[in-house]
Design an enzyme around this catalytic site. Structure first.
Site, PDB file in Angstrom:
ATOM      1  N   GLY A 152      16.279   1.498  -9.935  1.00 54.69           N
ATOM      2  CA  GLY A 152      16.503   2.098  -8.648  1.00 54.69           C
ATOM      3  C   GLY A 152      17.516   1.247  -7.957  1.00 54.69           C
ATOM      4  O   GLY A 152      17.732   0.030  -8.067  1.00 54.69           O
ATOM      5  N   ASN A 153      18.010   1.823  -6.872  1.00 54.02           N
ATOM      6  CA  ASN A 153      18.965   1.218  -5.812  1.00 54.02           C
ATOM      7  C   ASN A 153      18.853   2.044  -4.658  1.00 54.02           C
ATOM      8  O   ASN A 153      18.825   3.278  -4.537  1.00 54.02           O
ATOM      9  CB  ASN A 153      20.002   1.076  -6.447  1.00 54.02           C
ATOM     10  CG  ASN A 153      20.679   2.072  -7.164  1.00 54.02           C
ATOM     11  OD1 ASN A 153      21.225   3.096  -6.922  1.00 54.02           O
ATOM     12  ND2 ASN A 153      20.577   1.947  -8.367  1.00 54.02           N
ATOM     13  N   GLY A 160      20.764  -6.174 -10.848  1.00 52.19           N
ATOM     14  CA  GLY A 160      19.999  -7.267 -11.762  1.00 52.19           C
ATOM     15  C   GLY A 160      19.380  -8.382 -11.077  1.00 52.19           C
ATOM     16  O   GLY A 160      18.736  -9.132 -12.099  1.00 52.19           O
ATOM     17  N   SER A 170      24.925  -2.938  -7.279  1.00 56.01           N
ATOM     18  CA  SER A 170      24.378  -2.163  -8.185  1.00 56.01           C
ATOM     19  C   SER A 170      25.489  -1.469  -8.862  1.00 56.01           C
ATOM     20  O   SER A 170      26.502  -0.864  -8.457  1.00 56.01           O
ATOM     21  CB  SER A 170      23.316  -0.826  -7.459  1.00 56.01           C
ATOM     22  OG  SER A 170      23.190   0.152  -8.334  1.00 56.01           O
ATOM     23  N   SER A 171      25.121  -1.122 -10.093  1.00 56.94           N
ATOM     24  CA  SER A 171      26.139  -0.423 -11.155  1.00 56.94           C
ATOM     25  C   SER A 171      26.234   1.206 -10.699  1.00 56.94           C
ATOM     26  O   SER A 171      27.254   1.622 -11.100  1.00 56.94           O
ATOM     27  CB  SER A 171      25.696  -0.507 -12.528  1.00 56.94           C
ATOM     28  OG  SER A 171      24.476   0.126 -12.641  1.00 56.94           O
ATOM     29  N   ASP A 172      25.456   1.575  -9.911  1.00 54.91           N
ATOM     30  CA  ASP A 172      25.580   3.001  -9.421  1.00 54.91           C
ATOM     31  C   ASP A 172      26.124   3.161  -8.089  1.00 54.91           C
ATOM     32  O   ASP A 172      26.093   4.246  -7.437  1.00 54.91           O
ATOM     33  CB  ASP A 172      24.196   3.506  -9.108  1.00 54.91           C
ATOM     34  CG  ASP A 172      23.590   3.953 -10.500  1.00 54.91           C
ATOM     35  OD1 ASP A 172      24.093   4.442 -11.210  1.00 54.91           O
ATOM     36  OD2 ASP A 172      22.223   3.603 -10.625  1.00 54.91           O
ATOM     37  N   HIS A 184      18.445   6.078  -5.362  1.00 56.96           N
ATOM     38  CA  HIS A 184      18.339   6.297  -6.571  1.00 56.96           C
ATOM     39  C   HIS A 184      16.970   5.855  -6.998  1.00 56.96           C
ATOM     40  O   HIS A 184      16.935   4.675  -7.254  1.00 56.96           O
ATOM     41  CB  HIS A 184      19.581   5.978  -7.249  1.00 56.96           C
ATOM     42  CG  HIS A 184      19.681   6.639  -8.795  1.00 56.96           C
ATOM     43  ND1 HIS A 184      19.111   7.534  -9.414  1.00 56.96           N
ATOM     44  CD2 HIS A 184      19.706   5.644  -9.832  1.00 56.96           C
ATOM     45  CE1 HIS A 184      19.120   7.769 -10.489  1.00 56.96           C
ATOM     46  NE2 HIS A 184      19.674   6.583 -10.907  1.00 56.96           N
ATOM     47  N   TYR A 202      17.383  16.539  13.901  1.00 56.83           N
ATOM     48  CA  TYR A 202      17.047  16.000  12.590  1.00 56.83           C
ATOM     49  C   TYR A 202      16.116  14.769  12.778  1.00 56.83           C
ATOM     50  O   TYR A 202      16.333  13.861  13.432  1.00 56.83           O
ATOM     51  CB  TYR A 202      17.944  15.701  11.633  1.00 56.83           C
ATOM     52  CG  TYR A 202      18.666  16.593  11.084  1.00 56.83           C
ATOM     53  CD1 TYR A 202      17.846  17.529  10.161  1.00 56.83           C
ATOM     54  CD2 TYR A 202      20.044  17.258  11.165  1.00 56.83           C
ATOM     55  CE1 TYR A 202      18.502  18.571   9.543  1.00 56.83           C
ATOM     56  CE2 TYR A 202      20.661  18.136  10.523  1.00 56.83           C
ATOM     57  CZ  TYR A 202      19.826  19.016   9.931  1.00 56.83           C
ATOM     58  OH  TYR A 202      20.504  20.230   9.361  1.00 56.83           O
TER      59      TYR A 202
END
Lengths: 232, 232, 232, 232
Positions: D27-28, D45, D73-75, D94, D226
């Site tokens: 998750g990130n 990591g 993060s790899s995302d 995510h 909102y």
């Protein structure tokens, strides 16, 4: 007396969290002092871990708050309609407990499939009809209470102390706030049983009338007063 | 001896809670001193967190309480019938554990679908027939025990130490109260496996007789005494 | 070195409990010192909360215990066969985790339905055939290892580091005991996803080869060594 | 300001764990300082229990890290595309939460089946199309963001602040990192409801437009900004 009710309503709200019946802040419990004509209900938007008995908001039976410090739960009007429609009840609980909400969204009434159901609910737990666009546009929260009352036109609300509001979630009630919470917890359990049964068999077989009567009436029959039975 | 059994029965009741097998107060465990002809069972309506060994209620095998301080569990008559019908058992546990209750309400016997089942239950765990209206009207709790005994007319109750009472929930037993609790816990696990299998395939395939024998008999066969096997 | 492996095997066993992969005592983890030809495995029947590194039982690759103090896990022979059949592995874990066991009992291989599966398992996680009565009667535990090895005749055991043993439960492995536990945890997650997908759709659609390759090969391809990739 | 965002992004990452939305490290969460053109995101990591606000990695909107200490993060590239495509959002999350991931793998959009859904998501939560082999081979992570943006070509991303990426898992967003996490939590709840409904009925009935409008617009309509509505 009034202080006792404040604490009872606070405790009922905390117990809905303790029993895992609410996620986030989606739940509210109330109680009524019939003699004083006063409802006490959870305030809107106060985190559960900061609620105190003093925070419970006093309202009249038309759903108007009687003190100014905190606004009452936005579901107050539903509670108020239920207190007017069901004179025997003393507490109301609204939760979004998992399986009861699933059944409410699936619009599936819960037939009496087992003895735990029969110990608390004398027959099928009904689901309301959908509200009409007009009912939604005008006094939506009050009309949620009215469609529950309509669903119980032929039912004793203390014999079946819970309902599934179609596309929304469950309401439960009882003679006291504590009993309302206990009924909400039992509703979640029987909804969980019913969902799992329906997943194996779309039309599961209810228990017999004889078994329903045996379990329900040992605690709630003519020879007992509601809730005085020993629950084991 | 008697003190040991009191503690064992208390511990069995507490363990049903610890293993998540009961909700609210819906469960009870008992043990028997066969030499003294005395059953010890959980009292009715005492919260689990206040139970002491002294609270366990002594009863005879006809299900009559022998002391006056606390009333025994309302399910005592079922336990008493099981102790009379199954001479080899020393403990009985009744729970409303989630999946075992679901299967009991669905009236689905649990076939042996895996080796964990085979380690504890030598074949299908049966479901009772429904009680008749007459059986419900007269000595309902005792008749619950009798319909279990009838279900085991051709079965060894120590080889299949659990049953699903139709429309109600599970009973499990064993040579001791602790073993009865362990069997109730294993019943819940195999019921969970079985429900999930049946949701994918209404008629799942049992394991082979050879595999059932291999797993069951390594712990319970002619060359072993019940329960002396090393459970791994 | 040997002390390190003792602690790694102890930790692997404790982590299976911590991750909720075992119920009761149904699980075991081992590690191997390939240079010394020595397997270390959980002892049989010692409660998890009393396990120490010294309790791990040293065995040779034929599955014979090399010390006398404690008996090794009754699944040792399966571990030993896997270490002989799969020279690249350094740890083996057996659990009865909920969904992996359900899929093993349902004899349903787990297709690659998502990227988490692809991060750890390069394609379908297979299910073994049933053992024959003869295989069950003679060296059952060793034959459990052999039917796993047979299932991987055409598969790379480090590319698909887990299997479902039909009617029993999962085994997972890895280059170290810690990696074996992590793979067992990921297996449980993908089994949970797969079961829920199959309940909606008996024949769910796997992800594309391109997506499988992208996820798996970024961590395990020709330009990487197994397990050196950064897991995010 | 920048320090506040660091703490908000850290807290968002910790809250995904606290709400049970991630398993292992999958998750990130990120946040953006639009004035400074800077994204802050979880490093790759680092175990959650060792994360500090200082560990959040600063990146530009093209997804290039601006400090060298820790890799992002790899995302990250997916987050960066979403911040560019959706100018109104201030946080992205995510997760691999259980039911949202199940629905993403099953490629089932989540219709609005209840009022909790309507409180947060103004209509169906969509599922992306599958990425093509070319999109996977070249800039896979960025293309994951682009296929989300494509899915929202006709949708307001703040009115439906979540998506299911086919064969992968959910992304959620909001005006702040905290709101993104809350939306991810609500997504998981409505995905759980939807899965259970679809298991009983493959094509469940959405709530009426009138009820959807009533719930969504009381908090998000023209007369509200909102997220300023009182959530009860």
């Amino acid at each position: 007396m009034s202080g006792d009710l404040r604490h009872a309503v606070l405790q009922a709200n905390l117990d809905t969290v303790r029993h895992g019946l609410v996620i986030s802040t989606f739940g509210n419990a109330s109680g009524i002092d019939r003699a004083a004509g006063r409802i006490l209900i959870k305030p809107s938007g106060v985190p559960y871990d900061r609620l105190s008995a003093e925070d419970m908001v006093a309202c009249d039976l038309d759903g108007r708050a009687q003190d100014n410090r905190l606004r009452p739960s936005s579901d107050l009007a539903t509670h108020a309609v239920l207190y007017r429609a069901f004179p025997g009840i003393g507490g109301v609980v609204h939760t979004h407990s998992t399986y009861a909400t699933i059944m409410a969204q699936a619009r599936r009434a819960i037939p009496c499939l087992g003895t735990t159901h029969a110990d608390y609910f004398y027959g099928t737990i009904p689901v309301t009809r959908d509200l009409t666009p007009d009912e939604i546009a005008q006094d939506y929260v009050g009309n949620t209470g009215r469609v529950i009352a309509e669903t119980f036109a032929e039912l004793d609300p203390l014999a079946v102390p819970a309902v599934l509001v179609a596309g929304h979630g469950p309401f439960a009630w009882g003679r006291t706030p504590a009993e309302a919470v206990h009924n909400a917890q039992m509703l979640e359990f029987v909804a969980q049983m019913a969902w799992h049964n329906m997943a194996l068999n779309p039309d599961p077989q209810p228990i017999s009338e004889a078994l329903l009567d045996r379990h329900y009436l040992r605690k709630h029959g003519a020879q007992a007063t509601y809730g005085q039975g020993d629950v084991q």
